[in-house]
Design a protein around this motif. Structure first.
Motif, PDB file in Angstrom:
ATOM      1  N   SER A  95       0.284  -0.925  -0.133  1.00 16.64           N
ATOM      2  CA  SER A  95      -0.011  -0.311  -0.038  1.00 16.64           C
ATOM      3  C   SER A  95       1.184   0.898  -0.231  1.00 16.64           C
ATOM      4  O   SER A  95       0.844   2.177  -0.367  1.00 16.64           O
ATOM      5  CB  SER A  95      -1.357  -0.110   1.719  1.00 16.64           C
ATOM      6  OG  SER A  95      -1.996   0.871   1.164  1.00 16.64           O
ATOM      7  N   GLY A 133      -3.001   4.847   1.462  1.00 18.46           N
ATOM      8  CA  GLY A 133      -4.144   4.626   2.338  1.00 18.46           C
ATOM      9  C   GLY A 133      -5.214   3.126   1.761  1.00 18.46           C
ATOM     10  O   GLY A 133      -6.321   2.454   2.244  1.00 18.46           O
ATOM     11  N   GLN A 134      -5.107   2.987   0.360  1.00 15.77           N
ATOM     12  CA  GLN A 134      -5.751   2.675  -0.787  1.00 15.77           C
ATOM     13  C   GLN A 134      -6.204   1.516  -0.326  1.00 15.77           C
ATOM     14  O   GLN A 134      -6.649   0.326  -1.466  1.00 15.77           O
ATOM     15  CB  GLN A 134      -5.890   2.829  -2.017  1.00 15.77           C
ATOM     16  CG  GLN A 134      -6.545   4.263  -2.085  1.00 15.77           C
ATOM     17  CD  GLN A 134      -6.787   5.227  -3.228  1.00 15.77           C
ATOM     18  OE1 GLN A 134      -6.879   4.164  -4.034  1.00 15.77           O
ATOM     19  NE2 GLN A 134      -6.803   6.365  -3.597  1.00 15.77           N
ATOM     20  N   ILE A 167       1.807  -1.235   4.718  1.00 17.91           N
ATOM     21  CA  ILE A 167       1.411  -0.484   5.099  1.00 17.91           C
ATOM     22  C   ILE A 167       2.325   0.527   5.176  1.00 17.91           C
ATOM     23  O   ILE A 167       2.967  -0.329   6.617  1.00 17.91           O
ATOM     24  CB  ILE A 167      -0.177  -0.091   5.737  1.00 17.91           C
ATOM     25  CG1 ILE A 167      -0.294  -0.630   7.742  1.00 17.91           C
ATOM     26  CG2 ILE A 167      -1.461  -0.730   4.736  1.00 17.91           C
ATOM     27  CD1 ILE A 167      -1.395   0.377   8.140  1.00 17.91           C
ATOM     28  N   GLU A 211       1.631   6.595   6.670  1.00 21.62           N
ATOM     29  CA  GLU A 211      -0.272   6.313   6.042  1.00 21.62           C
ATOM     30  C   GLU A 211      -0.656   5.579   6.644  1.00 21.62           C
ATOM     31  O   GLU A 211      -2.193   5.855   6.410  1.00 21.62           O
ATOM     32  CB  GLU A 211       0.482   4.525   5.060  1.00 21.62           C
ATOM     33  CG  GLU A 211      -1.208   4.068   3.987  1.00 21.62           C
ATOM     34  CD  GLU A 211      -0.584   3.120   3.415  1.00 21.62           C
ATOM     35  OE1 GLU A 211       0.922   2.451   3.954  1.00 21.62           O
ATOM     36  OE2 GLU A 211      -1.072   3.120   2.458  1.00 21.62           O
ATOM     37  N   SER A 212      -0.343   5.296   7.949  1.00 19.32           N
ATOM     38  CA  SER A 212      -1.919   5.552   8.920  1.00 19.32           C
ATOM     39  C   SER A 212      -2.391   6.490   9.979  1.00 19.32           C
ATOM     40  O   SER A 212      -3.295   6.356  10.247  1.00 19.32           O
ATOM     41  CB  SER A 212      -1.007   4.824  10.098  1.00 19.32           C
ATOM     42  OG  SER A 212      -0.464   3.479   9.401  1.00 19.32           O
ATOM     43  N   GLU A 230      -3.565   8.189   7.928  1.00 20.55           N
ATOM     44  CA  GLU A 230      -5.268   8.401   6.438  1.00 20.55           C
ATOM     45  C   GLU A 230      -6.420   8.213   7.096  1.00 20.55           C
ATOM     46  O   GLU A 230      -6.216   6.719   7.737  1.00 20.55           O
ATOM     47  CB  GLU A 230      -4.511   7.133   5.218  1.00 20.55           C
ATOM     48  CG  GLU A 230      -3.876   7.629   5.015  1.00 20.55           C
ATOM     49  CD  GLU A 230      -4.261   9.362   3.559  1.00 20.55           C
ATOM     50  OE1 GLU A 230      -5.586   9.300   3.985  1.00 20.55           O
ATOM     51  OE2 GLU A 230      -3.391   9.531   2.673  1.00 20.55           O
ATOM     52  N   GLN A 245      -8.774   6.190   5.344  1.00 25.01           N
ATOM     53  CA  GLN A 245      -9.341   4.929   5.009  1.00 25.01           C
ATOM     54  C   GLN A 245      -8.678   3.373   5.541  1.00 25.01           C
ATOM     55  O   GLN A 245      -8.866   2.463   5.143  1.00 25.01           O
ATOM     56  CB  GLN A 245      -9.040   4.744   3.139  1.00 25.01           C
ATOM     57  CG  GLN A 245      -9.595   4.036   2.608  1.00 25.01           C
ATOM     58  CD  GLN A 245      -9.317   3.931   0.671  1.00 25.01           C
ATOM     59  OE1 GLN A 245      -8.612   4.680   0.905  1.00 25.01           O
ATOM     60  NE2 GLN A 245      -9.171   2.948   0.568  1.00 25.01           N
ATOM     61  N   ILE A 246      -7.331   3.782   6.193  1.00 24.68           N
ATOM     62  CA  ILE A 246      -7.088   2.213   6.969  1.00 24.68           C
ATOM     63  C   ILE A 246      -7.772   2.245   8.286  1.00 24.68           C
ATOM     64  O   ILE A 246      -7.948   0.693   8.291  1.00 24.68           O
ATOM     65  CB  ILE A 246      -5.799   2.998   7.533  1.00 24.68           C
ATOM     66  CG1 ILE A 246      -4.792   3.427   6.685  1.00 24.68           C
ATOM     67  CG2 ILE A 246      -5.172   2.236   8.433  1.00 24.68           C
ATOM     68  CD1 ILE A 246      -3.903   2.142   5.453  1.00 24.68           C
ATOM     69  N   TRP A 247      -8.418   2.869   8.600  1.00 25.42           N
ATOM     70  CA  TRP A 247      -9.475   2.374   9.519  1.00 25.42           C
ATOM     71  C   TRP A 247     -10.821   1.968   8.945  1.00 25.42           C
ATOM     72  O   TRP A 247     -11.234   1.251  10.115  1.00 25.42           O
ATOM     73  CB  TRP A 247      -9.284   3.489  10.887  1.00 25.42           C
ATOM     74  CG  TRP A 247      -7.866   3.769  11.703  1.00 25.42           C
ATOM     75  CD1 TRP A 247      -7.378   5.305  10.946  1.00 25.42           C
ATOM     76  CD2 TRP A 247      -6.799   3.355  11.755  1.00 25.42           C
ATOM     77  NE1 TRP A 247      -5.525   5.257  11.268  1.00 25.42           N
ATOM     78  CE2 TRP A 247      -5.735   4.157  11.794  1.00 25.42           C
ATOM     79  CE3 TRP A 247      -7.313   1.714  12.751  1.00 25.42           C
ATOM     80  CZ2 TRP A 247      -4.668   3.581  12.371  1.00 25.42           C
ATOM     81  CZ3 TRP A 247      -5.925   1.168  13.452  1.00 25.42           C
ATOM     82  CH2 TRP A 247      -4.623   2.180  13.394  1.00 25.42           C
ATOM     83  N   ASN A 267     -13.803   2.810   1.985  1.00 29.25           N
ATOM     84  CA  ASN A 267     -13.289   1.620   1.065  1.00 29.25           C
ATOM     85  C   ASN A 267     -13.963   1.245   0.587  1.00 29.25           C
ATOM     86  O   ASN A 267     -13.674   0.001  -0.140  1.00 29.25           O
ATOM     87  CB  ASN A 267     -13.963   1.477   2.880  1.00 29.25           C
ATOM     88  CG  ASN A 267     -13.105  -0.132   3.405  1.00 29.25           C
ATOM     89  OD1 ASN A 267     -12.177  -0.987   2.812  1.00 29.25           O
ATOM     90  ND2 ASN A 267     -13.677  -0.909   4.467  1.00 29.25           N
ATOM     91  N   GLN A 291     -10.238   6.888  -4.679  1.00 35.64           N
ATOM     92  CA  GLN A 291     -10.453   5.922  -4.745  1.00 35.64           C
ATOM     93  C   GLN A 291     -10.637   4.947  -5.842  1.00 35.64           C
ATOM     94  O   GLN A 291     -10.117   4.183  -6.398  1.00 35.64           O
ATOM     95  CB  GLN A 291     -11.803   5.167  -3.231  1.00 35.64           C
ATOM     96  CG  GLN A 291     -10.569   5.152  -1.454  1.00 35.64           C
ATOM     97  CD  GLN A 291     -10.544   7.371  -1.834  1.00 35.64           C
ATOM     98  OE1 GLN A 291     -11.714   7.642  -2.219  1.00 35.64           O
ATOM     99  NE2 GLN A 291      -9.740   6.985  -0.523  1.00 35.64           N
TER     100      GLN A 291
END
Lengths: 281, 320
Positions: free
Chosen positions: A68, A121-122, A147, A151-152, A154, A156-158, B57, B88
């Protein structure tokens, strides 16, 4: 793992590190810090754990890796070239116009790359999708994900952390390359991500934390993760950004830096003389 | 006329596709009830993934499913499908050359009581900037079904604007459609109304009926695919009628009007007028109120067609 195997992996990692420094040095600039911090985990995955075949990079039943933090591409290219996915000469085409080895990973250009990444994050979401597809098709293979610590930051990570646990993706094994630096400075100063263990735990993952340059530790963690029945796994790797390159290691400017080719070659030589390297840091 | 709920047709079509092709999977972000796809989940629970209120997501997971060989359809309101997941969809799905079918429901004023925060007037426009992406909006149940099937068969990403509500059927049941090829619904000689989507196409057809009473022969084209735009058809009717009116439930910036204007200005400069939302945000109200508010009515289309014809005739007089 036997000592002999560890030694072989260490020797291989040294080779991969040299190839990566050489490729970035040949170009003169690159994301050297975050590439060198993942050399050991990539070496361990591709040498010992991942079922992949260079002669058939897209075979359906294979383990996959989503990196990632797509800017670590140069390290991945070195191990893929070493495995024979493409000729090693390609490494000197990094970022050249028309190259198959762009700065950030591209599944359509580079044999052996399983997902295009680069927008941070993607990758976690993509890895979840691949893990779900494997489950639907009854493919008993793992999806590995790497990752970054920066980057964490972001969101989107969560979102992904929540979803992977919710879907009980035990076929997904993730790593955080915790090298403690992001572009603008130290992670704890720019945007602190701690307590990482507690966070991933709280999201419902099986969490382990090991030295990301120690093969024995990482291997035990991976083997434990592979036995998980219900949870996705997060293995937090304590790493050093720019590891092994005297000009980059512990240098806060090492995210994306200019590298003179002679300096790069000097760095590769120093890798063969650990005492001299230690003094140079 | 026969009224059918568009979301029911959509869900039904997806189920038919899924029954034939095990690669079809469905993703939702806590709007499954709104999308009308609970029936799909009941029939194919293992192929349905509700990721909760996490649209970014959802699109990323859809990209991963596609990388794993699946054909994912991902639904959410158009405002979220476009603005909230753009990167995305751009990178993980399109840049990666994967095969994700993103659906944005409640286009433009059909968002009605959800108001300005939920009223996408720009989604098709920002999607139009993604290289190679097919962007389309069916105008009735028949075209919806046919175009969803085409979308599933298309190798590559698509973005569909889905009007969820019950609307009248325009096309006969066995009508055939092709993504990228507009349909002439009404032939005419004086002016052409090029429209897209449930509201604009229906109003454009009614406008043509109004205009014929004044002796004005208006052609109506259903330009269901705004990217790639049907250049050939646009030019054919520009040459035939010399006056083009575009009608859309969307900003005139970067939507159908822009696509048609780009085509005309490069290949056959023609008198035209873009009708739609003119650089404004959405607001709350009934759909009927909002159609009036933003000029998406047959009456306004007919009035604008008359104005355009006047201009055309003046120009023709001068040139004589």
């Amino acid at each position: 793992m036997e000592i002999e195997e560890v030694k072989q992996l260490q020797a291989k990692a040294k080779e991969i590190r040299k190839m990566t420094i050489d490729a970035i040095g040949y170009l003169g600039v690159g994301h050297i810090g975050g590439a060198l911090s993942v050399v050991e985990i990539l070496t361990l995955l591709y040498e010992k754990h991942m079922d992949v075949s260079p002669e058939n990079p897209r075979k359906k039943h294979r383990d996959k890796l989503v990196i990632s933090k797509g800017h670590a591409g140069p390290a991945l290219y070195s191990i893929l070239a070493d495995k024979g996915f493409f000729p090693k000469e390609w490494l000197h085409t990094l970022n050249a116009g028309g190259t198959n080895l762009p700065s950030h990973c591209d599944m359509n250009r580079t044999p052996g790359i399983d997902m295009s990444t680069g927008s941070l994050g993607q990758g976690i979401s993509a890895a979840i999708g691949i893990a779900l597809a494997n489950r639907l098709d009854g493919i008993d293979k793992k999806v590995y994900l790497i990752i970054g610590d920066g980057e964490s930051n972001e969101g989107q990570i969560w979102e992904g952390a929540m979803a992977a646990a919710h879907f009980r993706l035990n076929n997904m094994i993730a790593f955080t390359d915790y090298n403690k630096m992001q572009i603008d400075g130290y992670v704890h100063e720019i945007m602190n991500v701690e307590d990482l263990n507690a966070k991933w735990n709280a999201f419902g993952w099986f969490v382990q934390r090991v030295n990301g340059h120690d093969f024995q530790d990482m291997n035990m963690a991976i083997e434990r993760a592979q036995k998980e029945l219900y949870r996705p796994s997060m293995i937090i790797l304590d790493t050093i950004k720019g590891k092994g390159a005297f000009f980059a290691e512990r240098n806060l400017a090492n995210h994306n830096m200019n590298v003179n080719y002679e300096t790069a070659q000097e760095a590769c030589r120093l890798l063969d003389t650990p005492d001299a390297l230690e003094k140079s840091l | 006329m026969n009224q059918l709920e568009m979301r029911a047709i959509y869900a039904q079509t997806l189920m038919e596709l899924a029954a034939q092709d095990s690669r079809i999977v469905l993703l939702e972000a806590d709007l499954m009830k709104a999308s009308g796809t609970t029936v799909f989940r009941d029939r194919f629970p293992e192929r349905t993934f509700n990721v909760g209120v996490a649209e970014a997501n959802m699109v990323g997971v859809a990209a991963g499913l596609s990388a794993g060989g699946k054909i994912p359809f991902a639904n959410t309101f158009g405002c979220f499908a476009s603005r909230r997941t753009y990167d995305q969809f751009f990178i993980s799905a399109n840049y990666a050359r994967l095969n994700v079918k993103l659906v944005g429901t409640d286009p433009g004023v059909s968002a009605a009581y959800n108001g300005g925060t939920h009223m996408p007037f720009e989604d098709a426009g920002i999607m139009r900037n993604i290289p190679k992406l097919v962007v389309f909006e069916p105008c009735d149940p028949v075209s919806l079904k046919a175009l969803v099937i085409q979308s599933a068969r298309h190798q590559g990403c698509t973005y569909m604007r889905l009007h969820r509500k019950a609307i009248e059927t325009i096309y006969p049941e066995n009508e055939t459609f092709e993504l990228g090829k507009g349909k002439v619904l009404n032939d005419g000689n004086d002016v052409t109304l090029i429209a897209v989507g449930a509201i604009a196409v229906a109003e454009a057809l009614k406008a043509a009926e109004i205009l014929i009473k004044d002796g004005i022969s208006a052609a109506v084209i259903d330009m269901h695919t705004i990217k790639p735009i049907d250049t050939e058809l646009v030019l054919q009717y520009a040459k035939k009628t010399g006056a083009i009116l575009t009608c859309e439930n969307h900003q005139v910036i970067n939507g159908l009007g822009s696509a048609v204007a780009e085509t005309l200005s490069e290949d056959y400069p023609t008198l035209m007028k873009r009708l739609g939302v003119d650089d404004e945000f959405g607001e709350v109200g009934t759909q009927e109120y909002l159609q009036e508010r933003f000029g998406m009515t047959a009456k306004n289309y007919a009035a604008c067609a008359r104005e355009l014809l006047k201009k055309k005739n003046n120009i023709q007089k001068k040139s004589k």
